[in-house]
Design a protein around this motif. Structure first.
Motif, short mmCIF file in Angstrom:
data_model
loop_
_atom_site.label_atom_id
_atom_site.label_comp_id
_atom_site.label_asym_id
_atom_site.label_seq_id
_atom_site.Cartn_x
_atom_site.Cartn_y
_atom_site.Cartn_z
N VAL A 137 0.86 -1.18 0.00
CA VAL A 137 0.00 0.00 0.00
C VAL A 137 0.90 1.23 0.00
N ILE A 138 0.72 2.09 -1.00
CA ILE A 138 1.44 3.36 -1.09
C ILE A 138 0.44 4.47 -0.81
N ASN A 139 0.70 5.23 0.25
CA ASN A 139 -0.23 6.27 0.66
C ASN A 139 0.49 7.25 1.56
N ASN A 140 0.25 8.53 1.35
CA ASN A 140 0.78 9.58 2.22
C ASN A 140 2.31 9.59 2.28
N GLY A 141 2.97 9.29 1.17
CA GLY A 141 4.42 9.44 1.11
C GLY A 141 5.22 8.26 1.59
N TYR A 142 4.58 7.17 1.98
CA TYR A 142 5.34 6.00 2.39
C TYR A 142 4.62 4.73 1.93
N ARG B 73 5.06 -14.40 8.07
CA ARG B 73 4.60 -13.14 7.52
C ARG B 73 5.51 -12.03 8.05
N LEU B 74 5.91 -11.12 7.18
CA LEU B 74 6.72 -9.98 7.61
C LEU B 74 6.20 -8.70 6.95
N VAL B 75 6.44 -7.59 7.65
CA VAL B 75 5.97 -6.28 7.19
C VAL B 75 7.10 -5.28 7.35
N TYR B 76 7.30 -4.46 6.32
CA TYR B 76 8.24 -3.35 6.48
C TYR B 76 7.66 -2.09 5.85
N TYR B 77 8.12 -0.95 6.38
CA TYR B 77 7.70 0.37 5.91
C TYR B 77 8.90 1.09 5.32
N GLN B 78 8.65 1.98 4.37
CA GLN B 78 9.72 2.80 3.81
C GLN B 78 9.14 4.08 3.21
N PRO B 79 9.81 5.21 3.41
CA PRO B 79 9.37 6.44 2.75
C PRO B 79 9.66 6.37 1.26
N LEU B 80 8.80 6.96 0.46
CA LEU B 80 8.99 7.00 -0.99
C LEU B 80 9.06 8.45 -1.44
N GLU B 81 9.93 8.71 -2.41
CA GLU B 81 10.06 10.05 -2.95
C GLU B 81 9.55 10.08 -4.38
N ILE B 82 9.03 11.24 -4.77
CA ILE B 82 8.59 11.46 -6.14
C ILE B 82 9.63 12.33 -6.83
N THR C 96 -1.70 -1.33 -3.93
CA THR C 96 -2.71 -0.27 -3.91
C THR C 96 -2.00 1.07 -3.82
N LEU C 97 -2.29 1.95 -4.74
CA LEU C 97 -1.75 3.30 -4.73
C LEU C 97 -2.88 4.27 -4.43
N LYS C 98 -2.70 5.10 -3.40
CA LYS C 98 -3.62 6.18 -3.08
C LYS C 98 -2.89 7.49 -3.22
#
Length: 686
Positions: free
Chosen positions: A63-68, A162-171, A210-212
């Motif tokens: 899920v990509i949302n709110n910059g991360y 099951r594993l989960v990670y978060y990362q900031p994304l830049e445009i 999913t991209l928001k």
């Protein structure tokens, strides 16, 4: 070109060159064909037969949302042997990723991992594994990988992890990029010797994204899978009445899914998306500090640069570059030489165990000289270790003070021979006023070092995957080096509410680049934001205000991203000056408090009674509960726009589009390239 007191780094923009565009095009084009070996592989430990273990299913949800981005990987491992096996699963370390969840399913129940200091976690895991108990352990292998140990895959049965990670994304230039890394970089000989090669999933493989976006999305692309991926688009209004887009991207393979290739997803915002300042907050309790992520997408009058230059190529010819890599890299450099102007000059430095000057100093780019050195480059052979320091040191010697110069480093590896300490590289860079552009091929390279070298020199680093859409990456790199940049960038908050910012030194921002920063705040209410930078030596200032809320529970993941950014800052100090107890303790405390896998902390999965006996608090269980509740709320909610500078007047704080003068509209010079990049067969279901 040794610095004197009369020299100033504020004139760096005059040292960029028009011919870099041709170089980037051909180098990037060639590395796009590099084949990759598989990563994300499973291996039995303790003498088990590798053929007994397999990945029976692999599901990825993003899920990509709110910059991360939030990435969830759910896998089932099968054991065909007649005895229980311990297994090790490893996958490339995603850039700026925080491994925040590790779950093991036992008798249909989810056991959630907790973060413990690394040595203690390993000891408990080994004790539980030796007793035949269900357990799992996630560790970070420096900059290379995440390693997950599964204590017991039952004989003739399965284990689900099951594993989960978060990362900031830049445009970048209105284009966002998400990479799910799978391809092995082949830079770690010990790992290569260890792994058996099995790049398939026996059962189903699925990838769902999913991209928001609060701003209209013009197009999306799953590179290499445009005829297989199913894309669904939903457009609607955001929570504040603004336009918002949602995309669903699905790729399914019923059996025999391939884990040897990265998945690269791109999305391009509409040309109308403004330059802006976005602040995404999180605060659970007004009695506690809040956390925020600030994303600045600037606009400035950055003029095109048209100077000629001296070129210094620094090429990695170590053993990991063997085969197709060295051949395609050589072909790329050869094409660059063929496009140079006779007024340009070039040098070629190669390095493996040691550095060699392939050319006899600078060579004038006449047609005869170009043909001679094209043949020399094409005869290069790959072997030996990676003495990166020697390669850069050789490139920096013999610079001509009267010529515009720049260095392009192309490597897929790590510094493993000669000077390898970060401080030695940084001392070398500080001696010269010279931009360094680093192009990192594949996974597993020493990203912390290469990013730091580019940033401290005023250049930029770009990652390249075998799955990247090279034309699209070319557009981004080319636009940067062909235009001036914002340099000596500084961002300040007016007022005493904000503290613990995670990026003390910003450096330069190139055309289309975003600034992503994390921080903490106390109190609530309005706060001032001011961005200062220089363009051609002239100071510019932009300012706006933002509202720090008393309570905002929509994005609890921001706390982990702030903590990860703080940890990366501490690790940068350790890599430069060495480990100290205060720095190590800071990382351990942040890792355990915010449940992050780091170089000094691991995530341990055991039954609750073991946690109780060991006195391990269930901090991650509480944090995951908050995050999952917020994620469920966001899933059913309209897209939220976090732009804070709309009250600064028409056009926001910057009063314009992110990249004025080069845009991708009908009159923009990048229009044709962007169209070619995004030209594909769409299967959008309205």
């Amino acid at each position: 070109m040794t610095l004197t007191s009369a020299q100033s780094r504020t004139t760096w923009h005059r040292r960029l060159w028009i011919s870099v565009a041709a170089a980037l095009f051909t180098i990037l084009l060639c590395v796009s064909t590099i084949p990759a070996q598989a990563a994300g592989l499973l291996k039995p430990l303790g003498g088990g037969d590798a053929a007994s273990l397999s990945i029976s299913s692999h599901r990825v949800d993003v899920v990509i949302n709110n910059g991360y981005a939030r990435t969830e990987v759910d896998q089932t491992f099968a054991n065909s042997a007649d005895r229980d096996l311990e297994a090790l699963y490893t996958f490339p370390l995603p850039k700026q990723a925080s491994l925040s969840e590790l779950s093991l399913w036992v008798n249909g129940q989810e056991w959630l991992g907790e973060v413990v200091e690394k040595e203690r976690a390993k000891k408990i895991y080994q004790e539980q594994q030796a007793q035949g108990n269900d357990t799992a352990l996630a560790e970070k292998d420096d900059f290379k990988s995440f390693d997950v140990r599964i204590g017991r895959v039952p004989a003739g049965g399965e284990a689900r992890v099951r594993l989960v990670y978060y990362q900031p994304l830049e445009i970048d230039l209105n284009v966002g990029r998400y990479l799910y890394p799978l391809a092995e970089g082949n830079v770690d000989e010990e790992r290569i010797a260890f792994w058996s090669e099995d790049d398939r999933v026996d059962g189903p493989f699925s990838f769902h994204l999913t991209l928001k976006s609060a701003f209209p999305v013009k197009d999306v692309r799953l590179a290499g899978y445009q005829n297989e991926a199913l894309i669904q688009q939903t457009s609607g209004m955001g929570a504040d009445g603004s336009a918002g887009d949602i995309y669903e991207v699905t790729l399914n393979k019923e059996a025999g899914g391939d884990l040897s290739r990265d998945l690269a997803f791109y999305y391009r915002l509409d040309d109308s998306a403004p330059a802006r300042v976005e602040l995404i907050p999180y605060r659970d309790d007004p009695q506690q500090d809040g956390t925020f992520m600030l994303v600045v997408t600037p606009a400035a009058d950055l003029q095109r640069i048209s100077e000629g230059s001296d070129w210094i190529f620094v090429l990695d010819v170590s053993g990991s570059m063997g085969g197709h890599k060295i051949a395609t890299l050589a072909d790329g450099v050869a094409r660059v030489l063929g496009k140079m102007s006779p007024n340009d000059r070039f040098r070629i430095v190669t390095f493996n165990d040691r550095a060699l000057e392939l050319t006899p100093g600078y060579v004038q780019a006449t047609p005869d000289q170009v043909q001679q050195w094209i043949a020399a480059v094409k005869s290069l052979q790959a072997n030996g270790g990676t003495n990166l320091f020697a390669g850069l040191e050789r490139a920096y010697h013999g610079l001509d003070d009267d010529r515009t110069s720049g260095v392009i480093l192309v490597t897929d590896g790590v510094a493993n021979i000669g000077h390898t300490e970060h401080r030695e590289f940084l001392k070398l860079l500080k001696t010269y006023d010279l931009r360094l552009f680093t192009f990192v091929i594949g996974n597993g390279a020493n990203q912390p070092l290469l990013d730091r070298l580019a940033r401290d020199s005023g250049g930029f680093a770009m990652n390249l995957s075998d799955s990247d859409d090279i034309t699209g990456r070319l557009i981004q790199a080319k636009a940067k080096v062909l235009h001036q940049a914002l340099h000596d960038v500084d961002l300040k908050f007016k007022g005493e509410k904000v503290r613990d910012l995670t990026q003390a030194t910003i450096g330069n921002l190139y055309l289309g680049q975003q600034l992503v920063m994390f921080g903490r705040y106390s109190g609530s209410g309005e706060v001032g934001i001011e961005l200062q930078a220089k363009i051609s030596g002239q100071e510019r200032t932009w300012s706006t205000t933002a509202l720090l809320p008393e309570i905002d529970r929509d994005n609890p993941e921001i706390e982990r991203l702030w903590a990860l950014s703080k940890i990366e800052g501490a690790m940068e100090q350790i890599r430069e000056t060495g480990e100290t107890e205060p720095l190590r303790r800071q990382i351990v405390e942040l890792g355990t408090e915010y449940s992050l896998v780091t170089d000094y902390t691991s995530m341990l999965v055991v039954q609750d009674v073991v946690l109780e006996n060991e006195g391990i608090a269930k901090r991650n269980a509480d944090r995951v509960q908050r995050e999952r509740a917020a994620q469920q709320q966001r899933e059913n909610a309209p897209v939220k726009n976090y732009q804070v500078d709309r009250s600064s007047g028409s056009g926001g704080m910057f009063k314009g589009l992110p990249s004025p003068g080069i845009g991708s509209g009908p009159v923009g010079p990048l229009f044709i390239g962007v169209l070619a990049w995004l030209n594909r067969r769409k299967r959008n279901l309205k």
